[in-house]
Design a protein around this motif. Structure first.
Motif, PDB file in Angstrom:
ATOM      1  N   VAL A   1      -5.801  -3.466  -2.392  1.00  5.33           N
ATOM      2  CA  VAL A   1      -6.721  -2.331  -2.470  1.00  5.33           C
ATOM      3  C   VAL A   1      -8.151  -2.798  -2.717  1.00  5.33           C
ATOM      4  CG1 VAL A   1      -6.442  -1.919  -4.959  1.00  5.33           C
ATOM      5  CG2 VAL A   1      -6.998  -0.008  -3.432  1.00  5.33           C
TER       6      VAL A   1
ATOM      7  N   GLY B   1      -7.963   4.431  -5.884  1.00  5.02           N
ATOM      8  CA  GLY B   1      -9.002   3.883  -5.014  1.00  5.02           C
ATOM      9  C   GLY B   1     -10.213   4.791  -4.912  1.00  5.02           C
TER      10      GLY B   1
ATOM     11  N   PHE C   1      -0.491   4.694  -0.991  1.00  7.51           N
ATOM     12  CA  PHE C   1      -1.344   5.515  -0.130  1.00  7.51           C
ATOM     13  C   PHE C   1      -0.563   6.675   0.477  1.00  7.51           C
ATOM     14  CE2 PHE C   1      -4.739   2.141   1.138  1.00  7.51           C
ATOM     15  CZ  PHE C   1      -5.502   2.479   0.032  1.00  7.51           C
TER      16      PHE C   1
ATOM     17  N   TRP D   1      -8.405   5.100   5.119  1.00  2.80           N
ATOM     18  CA  TRP D   1      -7.498   4.259   4.331  1.00  2.80           C
ATOM     19  C   TRP D   1      -6.049   4.389   4.741  1.00  2.80           C
ATOM     20  CZ3 TRP D   1      -9.522   4.772  -1.417  1.00  2.80           C
ATOM     21  CH2 TRP D   1     -10.794   4.175  -1.504  1.00  2.80           C
TER      22      TRP D   1
ATOM     23  N   LEU E   1      -2.076   5.418  -5.354  1.00  4.21           N
ATOM     24  CA  LEU E   1      -3.040   4.381  -5.003  1.00  4.21           C
ATOM     25  C   LEU E   1      -4.296   4.986  -4.389  1.00  4.21           C
ATOM     26  CD1 LEU E   1      -3.523   1.336  -4.972  1.00  4.21           C
ATOM     27  CD2 LEU E   1      -2.516   1.265  -2.677  1.00  4.21           C
TER      28      LEU E   1
ATOM     29  N   PHE F   1       0.812  -1.223   0.000  1.00  2.67           N
ATOM     30  CA  PHE F   1       0.000   0.000   0.000  1.00  2.67           C
ATOM     31  C   PHE F   1       0.847   1.276   0.000  1.00  2.67           C
ATOM     32  CE2 PHE F   1      -2.685  -3.252   2.000  1.00  2.67           C
ATOM     33  CZ  PHE F   1      -3.816  -3.164   1.196  1.00  2.67           C
TER      34      PHE F   1
ATOM     35  N   VAL G   1      -9.488  -3.267   0.667  1.00  2.00           N
ATOM     36  CA  VAL G   1      -9.770  -1.971   1.289  1.00  2.00           C
ATOM     37  C   VAL G   1     -11.115  -1.441   0.802  1.00  2.00           C
ATOM     38  CG1 VAL G   1      -9.036   0.442   1.403  1.00  2.00           C
ATOM     39  CG2 VAL G   1      -7.355  -1.388   1.686  1.00  2.00           C
TER      40      VAL G   1
END
Length: 256
Positions: free
Chosen positions: A188, A129, A118, A163, A125, A115, A191
């Protein structure tokens, strides 16, 4: 009736425009908050650990372990370093594997590898997302999605909070621990599935909040202290996974 419909449509377009402006503003604020250039990572870790699951007594004696994991990662990965949210991820891993700091460290590293988008510059990402979440929420949670729009609430007002902490700022700690396996297993996609399942479970409460500040307070503050059945959440998220996969493939195919 025609005039009424026209006024309603204009109001909806204005809400969408306001959400777009808010989105740009929120992304700028997020970038500023995560600016690593002027921040001592060790000091930032210490400050953030003071408020990490502060209401959970079991976390306090584990803070030295959490600190070591975060410090080591920031030192070994200066391009990403340390940013807010990682503290919740490290704490979750330490509490998930309380007697295995080596395993907690390895799992934390796996999360960071999977991740990193993020937290890395430009939030690639996160942006991907958010785009996928918007499509899924509008199509499958349309009533809640329209309620958010009518209140002037857009995804960048709440998704980064949940997140970037991998749900540590949204869920009670036991539910975070239960959801973590699915998140690690599905990336993801997991998530997104957990997010959609959580919002589906909480949508009655969310739709009862009638103003932007009330909606955001519910999502970003109150939800973490509300009882959530972690097992039920994971079961619902697994039901969402095929829906997420279909949207994922559609978005990737469109990009090609």
């Amino acid at each position: 009736l025609k005039d009424g419909v026209t006024v309603q449509a204009q109001a909806f377009r204005l809400a969408e425009f306001g959400a777009c402006v808010q989105s740009i503003s929120n992304l700028s604020h997020l970038a500023a908050a995560m600016d690593r250039s002027q921040t001592d990572p060790i000091e930032a870790i210490r400050n953030d650990l003071e408020r990490t699951f502060a209401d959970m007594p079991m976390v306090a004696p584990r803070k030295p372990q959490i600190f070591r994991i975060l410090q080591e990662y920031a030192t070994d990965n200066p391009d990403i370093g340390y940013t807010q949210g990682m503290n919740y991820v490290a704490a979750t891993m330490v509490l998930k594997y309380p007697d295995r700091e080596d395993l907690a460290r390895r799992r934390f590293s796996e999360v960071m590898l999977q991740f990193s988008g993020f937290w890395s510059d430009g939030f690639p990402l996160l942006k991907f997302g958010v785009q996928l979440f918007e499509r899924l929420a509008e199509q499958h949670l349309s009533s809640l999605w329209n309620h958010f729009l009518s209140c002037g609430v857009e995804p960048l007002s709440y998704l980064p909070n949940g997140w970037l902490s991998l749900f540590g700022k949204w869920l009670p700690l036991p539910a975070v621990i239960q959801a973590m396996d699915l998140v690690l297993e599905s990336g993801v996609r997991g998530v997104l599935a957990v997010t959609l399942a959580l919002f589906q479970i909480q949508q009655t409460k969310m739709k009862s909040a009638q103003a932007m500040e009330n909606v955001l307070e519910l999502i970003n503050q109150d939800m973490r202290t509300s009882p959530v059945d972690g097992e039920l959440l994971v079961k619902c998220a697994r039901i969402w996974l095929p829906v997420v996969d279909e949207a994922f493939q559609g978005l990737c195919g469109k990009a090609e």
